[in-house]
Each structure stands twice: as C-alpha cells, then as structure tokens.
Design an enzyme around this catalytic site. Structure first.
Site, PDB file in Angstrom:
ATOM      1  N   CYS A  68       0.848  -1.212   0.067  1.00 24.23           N
ATOM      2  CA  CYS A  68       0.170   0.013   0.010  1.00 24.23           C
ATOM      3  C   CYS A  68       0.880   1.313   0.002  1.00 24.23           C
ATOM      4  O   CYS A  68       1.332   1.585   1.076  1.00 24.23           O
ATOM      5  CB  CYS A  68      -0.799   0.006   1.053  1.00 24.23           C
ATOM      6  SG  CYS A  68      -2.132   1.298   1.211  1.00 24.23           S
TER       7      CYS A  68
ATOM      8  N   CYS B  69      -0.538   4.030   1.977  1.00 25.56           N
ATOM      9  CA  CYS B  69      -0.219   3.914   3.339  1.00 25.56           C
ATOM     10  C   CYS B  69       1.084   4.237   3.932  1.00 25.56           C
ATOM     11  O   CYS B  69       1.404   4.908   4.785  1.00 25.56           O
ATOM     12  CB  CYS B  69      -0.721   2.515   3.926  1.00 25.56           C
ATOM     13  SG  CYS B  69      -2.146   1.800   3.211  1.00 25.56           S
ATOM     14  N   ASP B  70       1.977   3.662   3.246  1.00 24.75           N
ATOM     15  CA  ASP B  70       3.336   3.481   3.606  1.00 24.75           C
ATOM     16  C   ASP B  70       4.349   4.456   2.857  1.00 24.75           C
ATOM     17  O   ASP B  70       5.649   4.390   3.518  1.00 24.75           O
ATOM     18  CB  ASP B  70       3.967   2.307   3.493  1.00 24.75           C
ATOM     19  CG  ASP B  70       3.179   1.283   4.676  1.00 24.75           C
ATOM     20  OD1 ASP B  70       2.548   1.736   5.616  1.00 24.75           O
ATOM     21  OD2 ASP B  70       2.831   0.089   4.359  1.00 24.75           O
TER      22      ASP B  70
END
Ligand code: NAP
Length: 308
Positions: free
Chosen positions: A136, A139-140
């Site tokens: 992701c 997200c990261d």
C-alpha cells in the site's frame, strides 16, 4: 444440523467497513452479529502507522484503530465473534450463514469481507513484511522520504503508485515481468515523463535482501535468466488484489474479477436484504476511510429495509 440463532443483521467481515456498519446498526438497536473471519480487523492490522485517517493528527497504528472500532461497536450492543464463515444461502429470507460448526439466520446481511493484496509468494517477502515490504503506497509511501524504492507490477496500480511514490522517494524503480504494460496509456505516459521513475522491464524479483530492514532486491531477467542486484529501501507490491468472495459465488452477482456488484450510489446487491461495503465491492479507492464510509451506507441501507 445444530440449532441456528437468529439475528436481525449479520455482518460478515471486520475491517473498517464491517465495524462501521456494526457501530451504526448497533446504535440503531439491531444488535448485529459480526463474524470477524480469520483476520480480525482486516488488512489494516498488517499495516503500521496510519496517518491519513481523519481525527488522528498524531497518527494511529492499524491494529489500535481496529481495536478501537471493535470496542465502539461492542459498546452499543454488537456481538463480535472470531469465526470464519464457510457457507451462505441467500436464496430465501431469512438468509442462512454457516460458520465453523455454528448456524445463523438473519433478516439482513452486510458483506464486508474485503480484498487481499496479491503477493509474489517468495520467502523473503514474508520475512520483510512491514520491514520495507508493503502492498500500500498510499499508506506507507510517506516513510520513504529521499529513499529508493521499487514497485512491482505493470497495471494501473503499479504506475499510479510509482508516480505517487515520487512525491517522497528519491528514486522509484518500476519492475514488470513483461515489456508491455497492462496499464492505461495515460498512466504510462505520466510515469515515463517523471524523471524519478526508472523502468526495469522483463524482470522479476527473485529475492528481497536486507538485514533488519530491506536493503535491496535481486532481479531475474525473464528473457536471459541473468540475475542483478540493486539497492532499495522499500518494495511495494502492486500486482493486483483478490476480493474475498469465494463463499458468495453462485449466491450473489459478482463482476468478472469477483467483486460484488452494487447498485451505484448504494450498497444494495442483486439480492434484496444483502448489502456489500468496503473493498469487496470497491476496486478503485480501497482506503480505510472510504471503506468506513461505505460501511455506514450499508448500515443505513439495511436499517431502511428493516424499518419498512
Ligand atoms: P492488474 O490490472 O491486474 O495488474 C496487475 C499487474 O501485476 C499486471 O501487470 C501483472 O502482469 C502483474 N503481476 C501479476 N502477478 C504478478 C506476479 N506474480 N509477478 C509479477 N507481476 C505480476 O491490477 P491493478 O493494477 O491493481 O488494477 C486493478 C484494476 O483497478 C484495473 O482494472 C485497473 O485499471 C484499476 N485501477 C484503476 C486506477 C485508476 O484508474 N486510477 C488505479 C489503479 C487501478 P501482467 O501484465 O504480465 O499480467
């Protein structure tokens, strides 16, 4: 057959979509049953810090956010059980749901079983999960400021995420197993025009290397078989997702990729009384907040049906 227990609402799946649906339906007095599945809390429980969920200016970990959502749902009367649904029958109401030795019936069902990111399936990928390996970028990606990363895949996700990662990373390699992309022309053009992106074509990751965290990847040329090693700090998989809909095959309308079809703008499926929310019906946005939003919609759609 063991005796079945009846609920007004059964929610199958316990990510942000399912637990938001549980908060809303329990506050509406329906005492829903949530069957959590084999990954309680869903995909967020394998991410680390979440910095883009509104309301948490200092961030929150995925597991903590999901624990809090579960507690919030229970506080209003939701019953949450660690149980994997193995079979459903939506051919007549009340609907039946079978778990591991338990049988349930419900007037309304909310499906929120999510989707699972596809992984390469190599040993080193498991070893570095959460330690430089992610599925992701949204997200990261933020954790890779001024670092070098590699994105795997040749579809829209890989090229979109590759381009997105250039906001943070110093260099973004996109590795693809062929020399032709599945991605749309516009996405390819955008990535190609980005000076931080370098394409590595006809190559696959043979091994992810590192110490405590990822430090590089060994790439195998799919034409010559030659192996090269490059240094990277992060590896982002973007080789597609698989919706978790195996148990619903033949029971509910799915699209050609297995996602549940919902009536646009609602969470209604082709079966009256069965609703779907979150990633199991969303192949585009796939965010915790959009999943939670659609969980709220599913609860309101179910409440509307049950109240009328
Ligand atoms: P996808 O289109 O299925 O592409 C997956 C890519 O990963 C393919 O290039 C595939 O290679 C590669 N791949 C699969 N398994 C692999 C493996 N084991 N090793 C190496 N490579 C592997 O998935 P997606 O990119 O996630 O897109 C899914 C859907 O969402 C698509 O319909 C897409 O258009 C849509 N989407 C749209 C947007 C947007 O419009 N903004 C953004 C993201 C996604 P091959 O090509 O060789 O099969």
């Amino acid at each position: 057959m063991a005796e079945s227990k009846h609920y007004k609402v059964i929610i199958i799946g316990s990510g942000p979509a399912g637990l938001t649906a549980a908060i809303y339906t329990s506050r509406a007095g329906f005492n829903p049953l949530v069957l959590e599945g084999d990954q309680p809390g869903g995909q967020l429980t394998i991410t680390t810090e979440i910095e883009n969920f509104p309301g948490f200016p200092s961030g929150i970990t995925g597991p903590q956010l999901m624990d809090d959502m579960r507690e919030q749902a229970k506080k209003f009367g939701a019953q949450v059980e660690f149980e994997l649904v193995t079979k459903v029958d939506f051919s007549k109401r009340p609907f039946t749901v079978e778990g591991e030795g338990n049988f349930y019936t419900a007037d309304a069902i909310i499906i929120s079983t999510g989707a699972s990111a596809r992984w390469l399936g190599i040993e080193s990928e498991k070893k570095y999960m959460g330690k430089g390996v992610s599925a992701c970028a949204t997200c990261d990606g933020f954790f890779y400021k001024e670092k070098d990363v590699i994105v795997v895949g040749g579809g829209d996700s890989a090229l979109e995420e590759g381009t997105f990662l250039t906001k943070f990373a110093k260099k973004v390699y996109v590795v693809h197993r062929r020399d032709e992309f599945r991605a749309s022309k516009i996405m390819i053009k955008k990535a190609k025009e980005n000076p931080k992106v370098e394409f590595l074509l006809n190559k696959v990751i043979d091994e992810i290397t590192g110490d405590d965290f990822v430090t590089g990847v060994k790439l195998k040329d799919t034409v010559t078989g030659e192996i090269d090693e490059i240094a990277v700090d992060g590896v982002f998989m973007a080789i597609g997702h698989t919706p978790n809909t195996k148990i619903f095959e033949g029971q509910i309308e799915l699209d050609e990729k297995g996602y549940i079809n919902t009536v646009p703008g609602t969470t209604k499926t082709n079966i009256e009384g069965v609703f779907a929310c979150g990633d199991v019906q969303d192949k585009i946005y796939r965010q915790a907040i959009t999943a939670a939003g659609s969980g709220c919609m599913a609860a309101l759609d179910a409440e509307h049906l049950l109240d009328n």
